[in-house]
Design a protein around this motif. Structure first.
Motif, PDB file in Angstrom:
ATOM      1  N   ILE A  15      -2.706 -14.099  -6.697  1.00 30.52           N
ATOM      2  CA  ILE A  15      -3.899 -13.641  -7.407  1.00 30.52           C
ATOM      3  C   ILE A  15      -3.744 -12.190  -7.818  1.00 30.52           C
ATOM      4  CG2 ILE A  15      -6.347 -13.106  -7.115  1.00 30.52           C
ATOM      5  CD1 ILE A  15      -6.539 -15.654  -5.405  1.00 30.52           C
ATOM      6  N   SER A  16      -3.220 -11.340  -6.893  1.00 28.90           N
ATOM      7  CA  SER A  16      -3.040  -9.940  -7.255  1.00 28.90           C
ATOM      8  C   SER A  16      -1.963  -9.788  -8.318  1.00 28.90           C
ATOM      9  CB  SER A  16      -2.719  -9.102  -6.018  1.00 28.90           C
ATOM     10  OG  SER A  16      -1.550  -9.558  -5.397  1.00 28.90           O
ATOM     11  N   ALA A  17      -0.943 -10.652  -8.307  1.00 28.82           N
ATOM     12  CA  ALA A  17       0.091 -10.596  -9.350  1.00 28.82           C
ATOM     13  C   ALA A  17      -0.493 -10.980 -10.701  1.00 28.82           C
ATOM     14  CB  ALA A  17       1.258 -11.515  -8.993  1.00 28.82           C
ATOM     15  N   PHE A  18      -1.347 -12.008 -10.751  1.00 31.70           N
ATOM     16  CA  PHE A  18      -1.967 -12.398 -12.008  1.00 31.70           C
ATOM     17  C   PHE A  18      -2.916 -11.322 -12.508  1.00 31.70           C
ATOM     18  CE2 PHE A  18      -1.342 -16.992 -10.568  1.00 31.70           C
ATOM     19  CZ  PHE A  18      -0.172 -17.117 -11.273  1.00 31.70           C
TER      20      PHE A  18
ATOM     21  N   SER B 225       9.857  -8.410 -14.762  1.00 30.51           N
ATOM     22  CA  SER B 225      10.056  -8.267 -13.319  1.00 30.51           C
ATOM     23  C   SER B 225       9.433  -6.990 -12.804  1.00 30.51           C
ATOM     24  CB  SER B 225      11.546  -8.321 -12.993  1.00 30.51           C
ATOM     25  OG  SER B 225      12.224  -7.241 -13.611  1.00 30.51           O
ATOM     26  N   ALA B 226       9.355  -5.948 -13.609  1.00 29.97           N
ATOM     27  CA  ALA B 226       8.737  -4.697 -13.175  1.00 29.97           C
ATOM     28  C   ALA B 226       7.254  -4.899 -12.896  1.00 29.97           C
ATOM     29  CB  ALA B 226       8.934  -3.613 -14.225  1.00 29.97           C
TER      30      ALA B 226
ATOM     31  N   VAL C 111       5.820  -7.738 -11.952  1.00 28.56           N
ATOM     32  CA  VAL C 111       5.709  -8.543 -10.735  1.00 28.56           C
ATOM     33  C   VAL C 111       6.003  -7.696  -9.504  1.00 28.56           C
ATOM     34  CG1 VAL C 111       6.644 -10.534  -9.501  1.00 28.56           C
ATOM     35  CG2 VAL C 111       6.225 -10.676 -11.946  1.00 28.56           C
ATOM     36  N   ILE C 112       7.034  -6.860  -9.592  1.00 30.94           N
ATOM     37  CA  ILE C 112       7.376  -5.984  -8.470  1.00 30.94           C
ATOM     38  C   ILE C 112       6.237  -5.017  -8.187  1.00 30.94           C
ATOM     39  CG2 ILE C 112       8.916  -4.111  -7.771  1.00 30.94           C
ATOM     40  CD1 ILE C 112      11.160  -5.629  -9.240  1.00 30.94           C
ATOM     41  N   SER C 113       5.668  -4.475  -9.228  1.00 33.49           N
ATOM     42  CA  SER C 113       4.528  -3.560  -9.055  1.00 33.49           C
ATOM     43  C   SER C 113       3.341  -4.271  -8.408  1.00 33.49           C
ATOM     44  CB  SER C 113       4.121  -2.990 -10.407  1.00 33.49           C
ATOM     45  OG  SER C 113       2.950  -2.226 -10.295  1.00 33.49           O
ATOM     46  N   ALA C 114       3.100  -5.506  -8.815  1.00 37.69           N
ATOM     47  CA  ALA C 114       1.993  -6.271  -8.235  1.00 37.69           C
ATOM     48  C   ALA C 114       2.242  -6.551  -6.757  1.00 37.69           C
ATOM     49  CB  ALA C 114       1.805  -7.582  -8.990  1.00 37.69           C
ATOM     50  N   PHE C 115       3.480  -6.914  -6.404  1.00 32.69           N
ATOM     51  CA  PHE C 115       3.798  -7.144  -4.993  1.00 32.69           C
ATOM     52  C   PHE C 115       3.657  -5.864  -4.182  1.00 32.69           C
ATOM     53  CE2 PHE C 115       6.099 -11.097  -6.237  1.00 32.69           C
ATOM     54  CZ  PHE C 115       5.420 -11.948  -5.380  1.00 32.69           C
ATOM     55  N   GLN C 116       4.120  -4.744  -4.737  1.00 35.03           N
ATOM     56  CA  GLN C 116       4.002  -3.476  -4.017  1.00 35.03           C
ATOM     57  C   GLN C 116       2.551  -3.113  -3.781  1.00 35.03           C
ATOM     58  OE1 GLN C 116       6.234  -0.750  -6.439  1.00 35.03           O
ATOM     59  NE2 GLN C 116       8.115  -1.035  -5.252  1.00 35.03           N
ATOM     60  N   SER C 117       1.731  -3.231  -4.800  1.00 31.82           N
ATOM     61  CA  SER C 117       0.318  -2.888  -4.623  1.00 31.82           C
ATOM     62  C   SER C 117      -0.372  -3.871  -3.676  1.00 31.82           C
ATOM     63  CB  SER C 117      -0.399  -2.850  -5.972  1.00 31.82           C
ATOM     64  OG  SER C 117      -0.418  -4.129  -6.561  1.00 31.82           O
ATOM     65  N   GLY C 118       0.014  -5.141  -3.732  1.00 34.02           N
ATOM     66  CA  GLY C 118      -0.564  -6.130  -2.813  1.00 34.02           C
ATOM     67  C   GLY C 118      -0.205  -5.850  -1.369  1.00 34.02           C
ATOM     68  N   PHE C 119       1.083  -5.560  -1.125  1.00 36.53           N
ATOM     69  CA  PHE C 119       1.499  -5.255   0.245  1.00 36.53           C
ATOM     70  C   PHE C 119       0.892  -3.948   0.742  1.00 36.53           C
ATOM     71  CE2 PHE C 119       5.260  -8.130  -0.438  1.00 36.53           C
ATOM     72  CZ  PHE C 119       4.878  -9.040   0.536  1.00 36.53           C
ATOM     73  N   GLN C 120       0.782  -2.958  -0.134  1.00 37.26           N
ATOM     74  CA  GLN C 120       0.181  -1.697   0.276  1.00 37.26           C
ATOM     75  C   GLN C 120      -1.295  -1.873   0.621  1.00 37.26           C
ATOM     76  OE1 GLN C 120       1.086   0.907  -2.970  1.00 37.26           O
ATOM     77  NE2 GLN C 120       3.128   1.422  -2.182  1.00 37.26           N
ATOM     78  N   SER C 121      -1.998  -2.687  -0.144  1.00 30.01           N
ATOM     79  CA  SER C 121      -3.409  -2.915   0.166  1.00 30.01           C
ATOM     80  C   SER C 121      -3.573  -3.730   1.446  1.00 30.01           C
ATOM     81  CB  SER C 121      -4.121  -3.609  -0.996  1.00 30.01           C
ATOM     82  OG  SER C 121      -3.643  -4.921  -1.155  1.00 30.01           O
ATOM     83  N   MET C 122      -2.667  -4.710   1.676  1.00 28.92           N
ATOM     84  CA  MET C 122      -2.737  -5.466   2.930  1.00 28.92           C
ATOM     85  C   MET C 122      -2.433  -4.568   4.117  1.00 28.92           C
ATOM     86  SD  MET C 122      -1.269  -9.327   2.244  1.00 28.92           S
ATOM     87  CE  MET C 122       0.401  -8.827   1.993  1.00 28.92           C
ATOM     88  N   ALA C 123      -1.463  -3.668   3.967  1.00 23.91           N
ATOM     89  CA  ALA C 123      -1.117  -2.754   5.058  1.00 23.91           C
ATOM     90  C   ALA C 123      -2.261  -1.796   5.355  1.00 23.91           C
ATOM     91  CB  ALA C 123       0.143  -1.974   4.712  1.00 23.91           C
ATOM     92  N   SER C 124      -2.904  -1.272   4.328  1.00 28.16           N
ATOM     93  CA  SER C 124      -4.013  -0.351   4.571  1.00 28.16           C
ATOM     94  C   SER C 124      -5.213  -1.086   5.183  1.00 28.16           C
ATOM     95  CB  SER C 124      -4.419   0.355   3.282  1.00 28.16           C
ATOM     96  OG  SER C 124      -4.958  -0.562   2.356  1.00 28.16           O
TER      97      SER C 124
END
Length: 90
Positions: free
Chosen positions: A23-26, A39-40, A42-55
């Motif tokens: 959902i965050s990637a879309f 790919s940039a 998608v990578i950005s979406a994964f990074q922001s998703g993981f950062q938000s999950m970590a926070s």
């Protein structure tokens, strides 16, 4: 039976995490203007998703730890008090 329940719980958790990441990637793909689907993006979406999950996880830990320490202290103190009273009764 217990193993099946554990496997089902793990499978459910993994599927929920993957659906949230999709959902965050879309959402990131729809917000970008220009070349979507690269790919940039998608990578950005994964990074922001993981950062938000970590926070979010760190925020939950910051709330849960003081409560857990207090509960553990009360349990430890009550056990010590019960053993002290039992030793006084003998």
């Amino acid at each position: 039976m217990k193993s099946i329940k554990k496997r089902l719980a793990v499978l459910l958790g993994v599927s929920m995490i993957l659906s949230v990441m999709c959902i965050s990637a879309f959402a990131a793909e729809g917000a970008s203007s220009g070349a979507s689907g690269t790919s940039a993006t998608v990578i950005s979406a994964f990074q922001s998703g993981f950062q938000s999950m970590a926070s979010d996880a760190m925020s939950m830990i910051a709330v849960i730890v003081p409560i857990a320490v207090g509960v553990a202290g009360v349990i430890w103190l009550s056990r010590k008090a019960m053993s002290w009273f039992k030793s006084m009764g003998q």
